[in-house]
Design a protein around this motif. Structure first.
Motif, PDB file in Angstrom:
ATOM      1  N   ALA A  77       0.809  -1.216   0.000  1.00  0.00           N
ATOM      2  CA  ALA A  77       0.000   0.000   0.000  1.00  0.00           C
ATOM      3  C   ALA A  77       0.846   1.271   0.000  1.00  0.00           C
ATOM      4  O   ALA A  77       0.360   2.339  -0.402  1.00  0.00           O
ATOM      5  CB  ALA A  77      -0.934   0.003   1.203  1.00  0.00           C
ATOM      6  N   THR A  78       2.087   1.181   0.449  1.00  0.00           N
ATOM      7  CA  THR A  78       2.898   2.391   0.618  1.00  0.00           C
ATOM      8  C   THR A  78       4.005   2.554  -0.409  1.00  0.00           C
ATOM      9  O   THR A  78       4.518   3.670  -0.578  1.00  0.00           O
ATOM     10  CB  THR A  78       3.531   2.410   2.020  1.00  0.00           C
ATOM     11  N   SER A  79       4.398   1.515  -1.097  1.00  0.00           N
ATOM     12  CA  SER A  79       5.497   1.645  -2.055  1.00  0.00           C
ATOM     13  C   SER A  79       5.374   0.602  -3.150  1.00  0.00           C
ATOM     14  O   SER A  79       4.741  -0.444  -2.970  1.00  0.00           O
ATOM     15  CB  SER A  79       6.859   1.500  -1.352  1.00  0.00           C
ATOM     16  N   GLY A  80       5.965   0.905  -4.302  1.00  0.00           N
ATOM     17  CA  GLY A  80       5.944  -0.018  -5.426  1.00  0.00           C
ATOM     18  C   GLY A  80       6.903  -1.180  -5.219  1.00  0.00           C
ATOM     19  O   GLY A  80       7.799  -1.142  -4.380  1.00  0.00           O
ATOM     20  N   TRP A  81       6.721  -2.219  -6.038  1.00  0.00           N
ATOM     21  CA  TRP A  81       7.534  -3.416  -5.870  1.00  0.00           C
ATOM     22  C   TRP A  81       9.009  -3.146  -6.149  1.00  0.00           C
ATOM     23  O   TRP A  81       9.886  -3.826  -5.616  1.00  0.00           O
ATOM     24  CB  TRP A  81       7.027  -4.535  -6.783  1.00  0.00           C
ATOM     25  N   TRP A  82       9.289  -2.148  -6.993  1.00  0.00           N
ATOM     26  CA  TRP A  82      10.679  -1.834  -7.315  1.00  0.00           C
ATOM     27  C   TRP A  82      11.413  -1.231  -6.114  1.00  0.00           C
ATOM     28  O   TRP A  82      12.629  -1.115  -6.137  1.00  0.00           O
ATOM     29  CB  TRP A  82      10.733  -0.877  -8.506  1.00  0.00           C
ATOM     30  N   LYS A  83      10.684  -0.843  -5.078  1.00  0.00           N
ATOM     31  CA  LYS A  83      11.298  -0.330  -3.854  1.00  0.00           C
ATOM     32  C   LYS A  83      11.297  -1.360  -2.739  1.00  0.00           C
ATOM     33  O   LYS A  83      11.533  -1.027  -1.583  1.00  0.00           O
ATOM     34  CB  LYS A  83      10.560   0.924  -3.380  1.00  0.00           C
ATOM     35  N   SER A  84      11.043  -2.601  -3.092  1.00  0.00           N
ATOM     36  CA  SER A  84      10.882  -3.627  -2.068  1.00  0.00           C
ATOM     37  C   SER A  84      12.175  -3.931  -1.309  1.00  0.00           C
ATOM     38  O   SER A  84      12.128  -4.484  -0.211  1.00  0.00           O
ATOM     39  CB  SER A  84      10.365  -4.926  -2.703  1.00  0.00           C
ATOM     40  N   LEU A  85      13.325  -3.598  -1.873  1.00  0.00           N
ATOM     41  CA  LEU A  85      14.600  -3.872  -1.203  1.00  0.00           C
ATOM     42  C   LEU A  85      15.051  -2.717  -0.302  1.00  0.00           C
ATOM     43  O   LEU A  85      16.102  -2.820   0.333  1.00  0.00           O
ATOM     44  CB  LEU A  85      15.690  -4.158  -2.244  1.00  0.00           C
ATOM     45  N   PHE A  86      14.256  -1.661  -0.248  1.00  0.00           N
ATOM     46  CA  PHE A  86      14.643  -0.488   0.524  1.00  0.00           C
ATOM     47  C   PHE A  86      13.632  -0.232   1.633  1.00  0.00           C
ATOM     48  O   PHE A  86      12.465  -0.625   1.519  1.00  0.00           O
ATOM     49  CB  PHE A  86      14.747   0.744  -0.388  1.00  0.00           C
ATOM     50  N   PRO A  87      14.049   0.446   2.706  1.00  0.00           N
ATOM     51  CA  PRO A  87      13.103   0.795   3.771  1.00  0.00           C
ATOM     52  C   PRO A  87      11.985   1.678   3.227  1.00  0.00           C
ATOM     53  O   PRO A  87      12.187   2.476   2.318  1.00  0.00           O
ATOM     54  CB  PRO A  87      13.970   1.543   4.790  1.00  0.00           C
ATOM     55  N   SER A  88      10.805   1.536   3.807  1.00  0.00           N
ATOM     56  CA  SER A  88       9.652   2.313   3.351  1.00  0.00           C
ATOM     57  C   SER A  88       8.932   2.917   4.546  1.00  0.00           C
ATOM     58  O   SER A  88       8.898   2.327   5.633  1.00  0.00           O
ATOM     59  CB  SER A  88       8.683   1.429   2.561  1.00  0.00           C
ATOM     60  N   GLU A  89       8.365   4.096   4.322  1.00  0.00           N
ATOM     61  CA  GLU A  89       7.597   4.762   5.374  1.00  0.00           C
ATOM     62  C   GLU A  89       6.145   4.331   5.273  1.00  0.00           C
ATOM     63  O   GLU A  89       5.536   4.416   4.206  1.00  0.00           O
ATOM     64  CB  GLU A  89       7.720   6.284   5.229  1.00  0.00           C
ATOM     65  N   GLN A  90       5.590   3.879   6.389  1.00  0.00           N
ATOM     66  CA  GLN A  90       4.244   3.328   6.402  1.00  0.00           C
ATOM     67  C   GLN A  90       3.419   3.975   7.497  1.00  0.00           C
ATOM     68  O   GLN A  90       3.947   4.311   8.566  1.00  0.00           O
ATOM     69  CB  GLN A  90       4.280   1.803   6.622  1.00  0.00           C
ATOM     70  N   ASN A  91       2.135   4.149   7.233  1.00  0.00           N
ATOM     71  CA  ASN A  91       1.187   4.597   8.245  1.00  0.00           C
ATOM     72  C   ASN A  91       0.462   3.381   8.792  1.00  0.00           C
ATOM     73  O   ASN A  91      -0.239   2.686   8.043  1.00  0.00           O
ATOM     74  CB  ASN A  91       0.186   5.588   7.641  1.00  0.00           C
ATOM     75  N   LEU A  92       0.655   3.101  10.058  1.00  0.00           N
ATOM     76  CA  LEU A  92       0.147   1.888  10.674  1.00  0.00           C
ATOM     77  C   LEU A  92      -0.804   2.225  11.814  1.00  0.00           C
ATOM     78  O   LEU A  92      -0.656   3.262  12.479  1.00  0.00           O
ATOM     79  CB  LEU A  92       1.290   1.030  11.210  1.00  0.00           C
ATOM     80  N   THR A  93      -1.773   1.367  12.010  1.00  0.00           N
ATOM     81  CA  THR A  93      -2.673   1.454  13.159  1.00  0.00           C
ATOM     82  C   THR A  93      -2.454   0.217  14.021  1.00  0.00           C
ATOM     83  O   THR A  93      -2.704  -0.908  13.570  1.00  0.00           O
ATOM     84  CB  THR A  93      -4.140   1.525  12.710  1.00  0.00           C
ATOM     85  N   ILE A  94      -1.965   0.427  15.220  1.00  0.00           N
ATOM     86  CA  ILE A  94      -1.586  -0.680  16.094  1.00  0.00           C
ATOM     87  C   ILE A  94      -2.270  -0.506  17.445  1.00  0.00           C
ATOM     88  O   ILE A  94      -2.360   0.625  17.960  1.00  0.00           O
ATOM     89  CB  ILE A  94      -0.056  -0.738  16.287  1.00  0.00           C
ATOM     90  N   ARG A  95      -2.732  -1.596  18.009  1.00  0.00           N
ATOM     91  CA  ARG A  95      -3.360  -1.549  19.334  1.00  0.00           C
ATOM     92  C   ARG A  95      -2.333  -1.920  20.404  1.00  0.00           C
ATOM     93  O   ARG A  95      -1.503  -2.813  20.214  1.00  0.00           O
ATOM     94  CB  ARG A  95      -4.557  -2.491  19.410  1.00  0.00           C
ATOM     95  N   SER A  96      -2.452  -1.230  21.494  1.00  0.00           N
ATOM     96  CA  SER A  96      -1.615  -1.565  22.650  1.00  0.00           C
ATOM     97  C   SER A  96      -2.111  -2.859  23.278  1.00  0.00           C
ATOM     98  O   SER A  96      -3.120  -3.432  22.846  1.00  0.00           O
ATOM     99  CB  SER A  96      -1.662  -0.425  23.675  1.00  0.00           C
TER     100      SER A  96
END
Length: 381
Positions: free
Chosen positions: A45-64
């Motif tokens: 959802a955050t980056s194309g497959w050609w960037k799969s080998l590099f770190p990516s910035e993601q917006n995540l929703t996580i529960r404690s």
């Protein structure tokens, strides 16, 4: 000197570049699908497959952690943990509301609406404190913007191939697709082979007109004939089912099949056929004993195309098959259903799509050596 037969053209480099471009044009989507099938939903959802080998910035929703895990530290009730369960990631911003997911930076403290406060660190460690006990059954939602390293997983294939719900649906769809594809490939080849032989080696009135009509049918759009053909099937009692789908694929595939096979058969040596006739062979014997064996490259060439078209077809299956019960759902339709009503689960789509192309790839690589010979049929004498 460039036009002399046998000499090397000065435009060879242009041919090589064009071939390389066409190969890349077809190869990149397949590689992208393969890579995406091993990525998580957040990465897709955050980056194309050609960037799969590099770190990516993601917006995540996580529960404690849930309130039942809280401990008491003096006068405070505390819930602690790590938002990433120990996985490597770095938070750049976070928030406690979906409308403001980047209100806080790592190390800052936010006041919870139900009482208490939470502090989130850059590595995902968090600490929730409150003078009163936390209540509820689920943890607090925390929205984070984090940079995560490249990650590949086989969980998509496990969900696709081991989940009973998906396995049963895909297995049924796999055999339904074979039920559609195999007859829809064999029937037009058989019919077209007889027609091509007649148009190539038998003299009868109107032969040239028939050849012209067949060439004209090559440009008839598939979509133009779907509804009239369906009405014809319903009118004569065929209805929706495998038979109607086989006939539809046969009708749409016959013009190319006849054109391809006829061009190949015309290029066969005339002496062989005339000698067979002198020896007393019938037209049927010439066709089965001489023409068919010599025409195998063209037959294989069309079989590849027809198999790929029918295997990957969704439109004809939607029109001529009743898939509301799931008994005749083909793989392309099953993949669409896997997306869900909200259009998500792209990682499952990529995995299911790559699984579905395994059989066409096997067929293509097994018969690709005949493809060029079949396509060049009739180009030289």
């Amino acid at each position: 000197m460039d036009n002399i037969a046998g000499s090397k053209s000065s435009l060879t480099w242009a041919v090589h570049i064009s071939v390389a471009f066409l190969v890349a044009l077809w190869l990149f989507p397949t590689v992208g699908l393969f890579v995406s099938s091993f990525r998580t939903a957040d990465q897709i959802a955050t980056s194309g497959w050609w960037k799969s080998l590099f770190p990516s910035e993601q917006n995540l929703t996580i529960r404690s952690a849930a309130p039942d895990t809280q401990t008491q530290d003096g006068a405070l009730y505390v819930i602690e943990g790590n938002l990433f369960d120990g996985d490597e990631a770095e938070i750049t911003a976070w928030g406690i509301s979906s409308r403001a997911i980047s209100d806080y930076t790592p190390g800052e403290t936010a006041e919870l609406r139900k009482g208490g406060r939470v502090t989130v660190q850059a590595n995902g460690d968090y600490r929730m404190e409150n003078e009163e006990a936390f209540s509820g059954k689920r943890g607090t939602r925390i929205f984070v913007t984090a940079t995560k390293p490249a990650e590949f997983t086989t969980q998509n294939y496990e969900n696709m191939l081991l989940d009973p719900k998906n396995v049963d649906g895909m297995a049924k769809a796999f055999f339904n697709t074979l039920t559609v594809t195999i007859p829809a490939t064999i029937i037009p080849i058989v019919v077209a082979a007889f027609a091509a032989y007649a148009l190539a080696w038998m003299d009868f009135p109107g032969r040239a007109l028939l050849i012209a009509i067949i060439v004209g049918l090559l440009v008839v759009p598939l979509q133009l004939a779907l509804i009239p053909l369906l009405k014809l099937h319903l009118g004569i009692g065929i209805g929706k089912g495998y038979l109607g789908t086989w006939l539809a694929h046969t009708g749409f595939g016959l013009p190319l099949a006849i054109y391809l096979l006829r061009n190949y058969m015309v290029g066969l040596p005339r002496d062989i056929i005339e000698n067979a006739r002198v020896d007393g062979a019938t037209e049927f014997q010439i066709f089965t004993k001489i023409i068919l064996p010599l025409s195998f490259p063209a037959l294989a060439s069309f079989a590849i195309f027809q198999f790929l078209w029918t295997w990957n077809d969704l439109l004809v299956a939607k029109v001529f098959l009743i898939d509301s019960t799931g008994q005749t759902t083909v793989m392309t339709a099953q993949i669409v259903e896997l997306l869900g009503t909200r259009g998500g689960n792209w990682e499952i789509l990529a995995t299911a799509a790559f699984v579905s192309i395994a059989v066409p790839l096997a067929v293509f690589f097994a018969m690709q050596k005949y493809l060029v010979r079949g396509l060049l049929a009739g180009s030289v004498k």
